[in-house]
Design a protein around this motif. Sequence first.
Motif, PDB file in Angstrom:
ATOM      1  N   PRO A  96       0.831  -1.221   0.000  1.00 30.04           N
ATOM      2  CA  PRO A  96       0.000   0.000   0.000  1.00 30.04           C
ATOM      3  C   PRO A  96       0.858   1.261   0.000  1.00 30.04           C
ATOM      4  O   PRO A  96       2.052   1.236   0.309  1.00 30.04           O
ATOM      5  CB  PRO A  96      -0.795  -0.115   1.304  1.00 30.04           C
ATOM      6  N   ILE A  97       0.219   2.374  -0.312  1.00 29.46           N
ATOM      7  CA  ILE A  97       0.882   3.681  -0.299  1.00 29.46           C
ATOM      8  C   ILE A  97       0.587   4.369   1.033  1.00 29.46           C
ATOM      9  O   ILE A  97      -0.558   4.383   1.500  1.00 29.46           O
ATOM     10  CB  ILE A  97       0.394   4.547  -1.469  1.00 29.46           C
ATOM     11  N   GLU A  98       1.630   4.896   1.669  1.00 28.94           N
ATOM     12  CA  GLU A  98       1.473   5.668   2.893  1.00 28.94           C
ATOM     13  C   GLU A  98       1.815   7.122   2.599  1.00 28.94           C
ATOM     14  O   GLU A  98       2.903   7.413   2.106  1.00 28.94           O
ATOM     15  CB  GLU A  98       2.399   5.137   4.001  1.00 28.94           C
ATOM     16  N   ARG A  99       0.909   8.019   2.922  1.00 24.95           N
ATOM     17  CA  ARG A  99       1.142   9.449   2.721  1.00 24.95           C
ATOM     18  C   ARG A  99       1.489  10.085   4.066  1.00 24.95           C
ATOM     19  O   ARG A  99       0.712   9.972   5.020  1.00 24.95           O
ATOM     20  CB  ARG A  99      -0.084  10.110   2.101  1.00 24.95           C
ATOM     21  N   VAL A 100       2.650  10.706   4.125  1.00 33.07           N
ATOM     22  CA  VAL A 100       3.123  11.344   5.356  1.00 33.07           C
ATOM     23  C   VAL A 100       3.253  12.829   5.075  1.00 33.07           C
ATOM     24  O   VAL A 100       4.111  13.259   4.296  1.00 33.07           O
ATOM     25  CB  VAL A 100       4.478  10.760   5.803  1.00 33.07           C
ATOM     26  N   ARG A 149       0.847   0.651  18.880  1.00 27.17           N
ATOM     27  CA  ARG A 149       0.157   0.581  17.587  1.00 27.17           C
ATOM     28  C   ARG A 149       1.169   0.654  16.451  1.00 27.17           C
ATOM     29  O   ARG A 149       2.075   1.479  16.474  1.00 27.17           O
ATOM     30  CB  ARG A 149      -0.842   1.742  17.482  1.00 27.17           C
ATOM     31  N   ILE A 150       1.001  -0.207  15.466  1.00 30.43           N
ATOM     32  CA  ILE A 150       1.852  -0.131  14.275  1.00 30.43           C
ATOM     33  C   ILE A 150       1.375   1.047  13.431  1.00 30.43           C
ATOM     34  O   ILE A 150       0.256   1.047  12.907  1.00 30.43           O
ATOM     35  CB  ILE A 150       1.799  -1.432  13.457  1.00 30.43           C
ATOM     36  N   SER A 151       2.228   2.050  13.310  1.00 26.68           N
ATOM     37  CA  SER A 151       1.857   3.257  12.579  1.00 26.68           C
ATOM     38  C   SER A 151       2.486   3.321  11.189  1.00 26.68           C
ATOM     39  O   SER A 151       2.170   4.224  10.403  1.00 26.68           O
ATOM     40  CB  SER A 151       2.258   4.505  13.381  1.00 26.68           C
ATOM     41  N   GLY A 152       3.363   2.394  10.878  1.00 28.46           N
ATOM     42  CA  GLY A 152       3.983   2.326   9.558  1.00 28.46           C
ATOM     43  C   GLY A 152       4.513   0.933   9.321  1.00 28.46           C
ATOM     44  O   GLY A 152       5.205   0.379  10.179  1.00 28.46           O
ATOM     45  N   TYR A 160       6.151  11.625   1.019  1.00 24.72           N
ATOM     46  CA  TYR A 160       6.344  12.687   1.996  1.00 24.72           C
ATOM     47  C   TYR A 160       5.947  14.031   1.395  1.00 24.72           C
ATOM     48  O   TYR A 160       6.508  14.456   0.381  1.00 24.72           O
ATOM     49  CB  TYR A 160       7.808  12.750   2.432  1.00 24.72           C
ATOM     50  N   ASN A 161       4.978  14.683   2.018  1.00 21.43           N
ATOM     51  CA  ASN A 161       4.510  15.996   1.539  1.00 21.43           C
ATOM     52  C   ASN A 161       4.171  15.961   0.054  1.00 21.43           C
ATOM     53  O   ASN A 161       4.426  16.906  -0.688  1.00 21.43           O
ATOM     54  CB  ASN A 161       5.561  17.079   1.802  1.00 21.43           C
ATOM     55  N   PRO A 167      10.547   3.052  -0.506  1.00 22.69           N
ATOM     56  CA  PRO A 167       9.640   2.299   0.367  1.00 22.69           C
ATOM     57  C   PRO A 167      10.134   2.306   1.814  1.00 22.69           C
ATOM     58  O   PRO A 167      11.328   2.434   2.082  1.00 22.69           O
ATOM     59  CB  PRO A 167       9.684   0.883  -0.219  1.00 22.69           C
ATOM     60  N   HIS A 168       9.203   2.151   2.721  1.00 15.64           N
ATOM     61  CA  HIS A 168       9.540   2.151   4.138  1.00 15.64           C
ATOM     62  C   HIS A 168      10.411   0.940   4.459  1.00 15.64           C
ATOM     63  O   HIS A 168      10.074  -0.188   4.116  1.00 15.64           O
ATOM     64  CB  HIS A 168       8.263   2.114   4.973  1.00 15.64           C
ATOM     65  N   SER A 169      11.521   1.184   5.163  1.00 13.44           N
ATOM     66  CA  SER A 169      12.523   0.139   5.366  1.00 13.44           C
ATOM     67  C   SER A 169      12.317  -0.672   6.633  1.00 13.44           C
ATOM     68  O   SER A 169      13.089  -1.601   6.904  1.00 13.44           O
ATOM     69  CB  SER A 169      13.926   0.769   5.407  1.00 13.44           C
ATOM     70  N   GLY A 170      11.297  -0.346   7.433  1.00 13.91           N
ATOM     71  CA  GLY A 170      11.083  -1.087   8.667  1.00 13.91           C
ATOM     72  C   GLY A 170       9.649  -0.976   9.128  1.00 13.91           C
ATOM     73  O   GLY A 170       8.739  -0.724   8.332  1.00 13.91           O
ATOM     74  N   MET A 171       9.443  -1.168  10.426  1.00 16.12           N
ATOM     75  CA  MET A 171       8.116  -1.081  11.023  1.00 16.12           C
ATOM     76  C   MET A 171       8.123   0.012  12.083  1.00 16.12           C
ATOM     77  O   MET A 171       9.006   0.040  12.945  1.00 16.12           O
ATOM     78  CB  MET A 171       7.746  -2.431  11.656  1.00 16.12           C
TER      79      MET A 171
END
Length: 271
Positions: A96-100, A149-152, A160-161, A167-171
Amino acid sequence: MTHIRRGLALLVLSLSALPALSTDLPTSISQGGLVVATLPGLTQASVDGKAVRVGDNGTVVFGAGRDETGPLTVDLAYRNGRRDSVRIAVTPRDWPIERVNGVPPKTVNPPPALAERIRREQAEVTAARRRDDSREDFLSGFIWPVQGRISGRFGNQRIYNGDPKAPHSGMDIAVPTGTSVKAPAAGVVTFAKPDLYLTGGTVLLDHGFGLSSNFLHLSRLDVKVGQRVRQGEVIGAAGMTGRATGPHVHWGFNWLGTRLDPLLLPGVAKP
């Protein structure tokens, strides 16, 4: 006799607490997954032609990265002269895509001077991940460094913006600043600095065989390079240093240069 029975009972309990080790290789592995297997009599092993460490009792570890398509070819040589070649399918995952939003712009697209600093700092971290020794701290399995809570999630595409990045490298685990961060498994600290530009307070903990955990955005570091820590020992405190929009612990995991999903590690119960 009572003492003997009590000692045997404790031994059985301690053994039952350990994660089950495979005495064979799996037929498939998920993207981001780790294989830990003990193959009696094994003397040599390679994954896709690259030699990997083999323990005295035949333990091997390897993983499949986020974008690995497989199959992985694992070649094995045993003390009795037997040789095997095993092909392991890699199961794809949806990312999935995460928008920060709300991230300081200079941490998303840093000016040249800051970009050089980031490159230099990341090179230090990369060098620390190359450690590959015979310790088998990972065999006791892993625990959560904090509960929250897992937030990412690992592998999700980060924007980002509004600007797509790696891609996110961890949890990410959301917890209040100051929450104690515990070692998920025993290991040796190979990197510990409080003020990296992107990752802030950063600690790398090596578990042997090229397996390492990294903890980012820490508000406090309680360990130093070269220190050996036990599973569950406090290594620092959660925070939001570096590029972060809220207090949390980033738990990353590597097999040498391959990033893996901490949520797939043996012993880590899924939420």
